[in-house]
Design a protein around this motif. Structure first.
Motif, PDB file in Angstrom:
ATOM      1  N   ASP A   5      -8.560  14.190  -6.991  1.00 51.21           N
ATOM      2  CA  ASP A   5      -8.214  12.822  -7.371  1.00 51.21           C
ATOM      3  C   ASP A   5      -7.247  12.209  -6.351  1.00 51.21           C
ATOM      4  N   ALA A   6      -6.270  12.994  -5.907  1.00 50.13           N
ATOM      5  CA  ALA A   6      -5.314  12.494  -4.906  1.00 50.13           C
ATOM      6  C   ALA A   6      -6.020  12.200  -3.591  1.00 50.13           C
ATOM      7  N   ASN A   7      -6.945  13.082  -3.178  1.00 50.98           N
ATOM      8  CA  ASN A   7      -7.685  12.852  -1.934  1.00 50.98           C
ATOM      9  C   ASN A   7      -8.549  11.598  -2.021  1.00 50.98           C
TER      10      ASN A   7
ATOM     11  N   ILE B 108       3.779   5.856  -5.504  1.00 49.34           N
ATOM     12  CA  ILE B 108       3.642   5.986  -6.961  1.00 49.34           C
ATOM     13  C   ILE B 108       2.558   6.993  -7.302  1.00 49.34           C
ATOM     14  N   LEU B 109       1.430   6.922  -6.592  1.00 43.29           N
ATOM     15  CA  LEU B 109       0.321   7.840  -6.851  1.00 43.29           C
ATOM     16  C   LEU B 109       0.726   9.285  -6.553  1.00 43.29           C
TER      17      LEU B 109
ATOM     18  N   ALA C 271      -6.359   8.639  -1.677  1.00 39.15           N
ATOM     19  CA  ALA C 271      -5.924   8.461  -0.284  1.00 39.15           C
ATOM     20  C   ALA C 271      -7.050   7.881   0.558  1.00 39.15           C
ATOM     21  N   ASP C 272      -8.280   8.336   0.332  1.00 41.31           N
ATOM     22  CA  ASP C 272      -9.414   7.781   1.073  1.00 41.31           C
ATOM     23  C   ASP C 272      -9.612   6.305   0.758  1.00 41.31           C
TER      24      ASP C 272
ATOM     25  N   ALA D  53       0.836  -1.210   0.000  1.00 43.00           N
ATOM     26  CA  ALA D  53       0.000   0.000   0.000  1.00 43.00           C
ATOM     27  C   ALA D  53       0.868   1.257   0.000  1.00 43.00           C
ATOM     28  N   ASP D  54       1.964   1.237   0.749  1.00 43.44           N
ATOM     29  CA  ASP D  54       2.875   2.377   0.766  1.00 43.44           C
ATOM     30  C   ASP D  54       3.499   2.597  -0.612  1.00 43.44           C
TER      31      ASP D  54
END
Length: 152
Positions: free
Chosen positions: A140-142, A95-96, A145-146, A89-90
């Motif tokens: 999109d990043a948020n 990467i994201l 992350a969610d 996941a990290d």
């Protein structure tokens, strides 16, 4: 003391006392021997019982340790599996984040620069579209992350 014993032996006992002593001495000797045998058997049994209890306690202790070691191995396997999932996941998150940062840099680099020869003049720049694009990247990043938090 020796005098009293010799006196008792030299004394003439009545007939009934001699017969009683004749029966009592062997009976008392047999009772004493039986008592000694019972005591010997009791002590041997007690020793054997203690040894048997110690062996049983040792076996129970060994079994408890074996169960604890198995639980420990299972817990370690679970920790290792969780560690691998968290590391994966990290990696995905890294990467994201790098991708989103690169997209933001590319968007800023795509902004037109000043006109040639006049450093104060700026080429037409659509701030609203740039803001919208950056806001879309942040949203999109948020969202990503969610989703990553929900997987944990």
């Amino acid at each position: 003391m020796g005098f009293l014993i010799s006196l008792a032996l030299s004394w003439k006992w009545p007939g009934w006392a001699a017969r009683l002593f004749g029966w009592a001495a062997p009976v008392l000797t047999a009772v004493a021997a039986a008592g000694a045998i019972v005591t010997l058997i009791y002590r041997q049994g007690e020793t054997i019982g203690k040894t048997k209890a110690a062996v049983q306690a040792e076996k129970a202790h060994a079994k408890t340790i074996e169960v604890a070691r198995a639980d420990e191995r299972q817990a370690q396997a679970t920790v290792d599996a969780i560690g691998k999932r968290v590391a994966a996941a990290d990696d995905k998150t890294d990467i994201l984040v790098r991708t989103k940062i690169r997209e933001m840099h590319n968007a800023l680099d795509a902004k037109p620069g000043p006109l040639a020869g006049d450093p104060r003049s700026a080429a037409p720049f659509d701030a609203d579209s740039m803001r919208d694009h950056l806001n879309a990247l942040v949203v999109d990043a948020n969202r990503s992350a969610d989703a990553a938090d929900a997987e944990r």
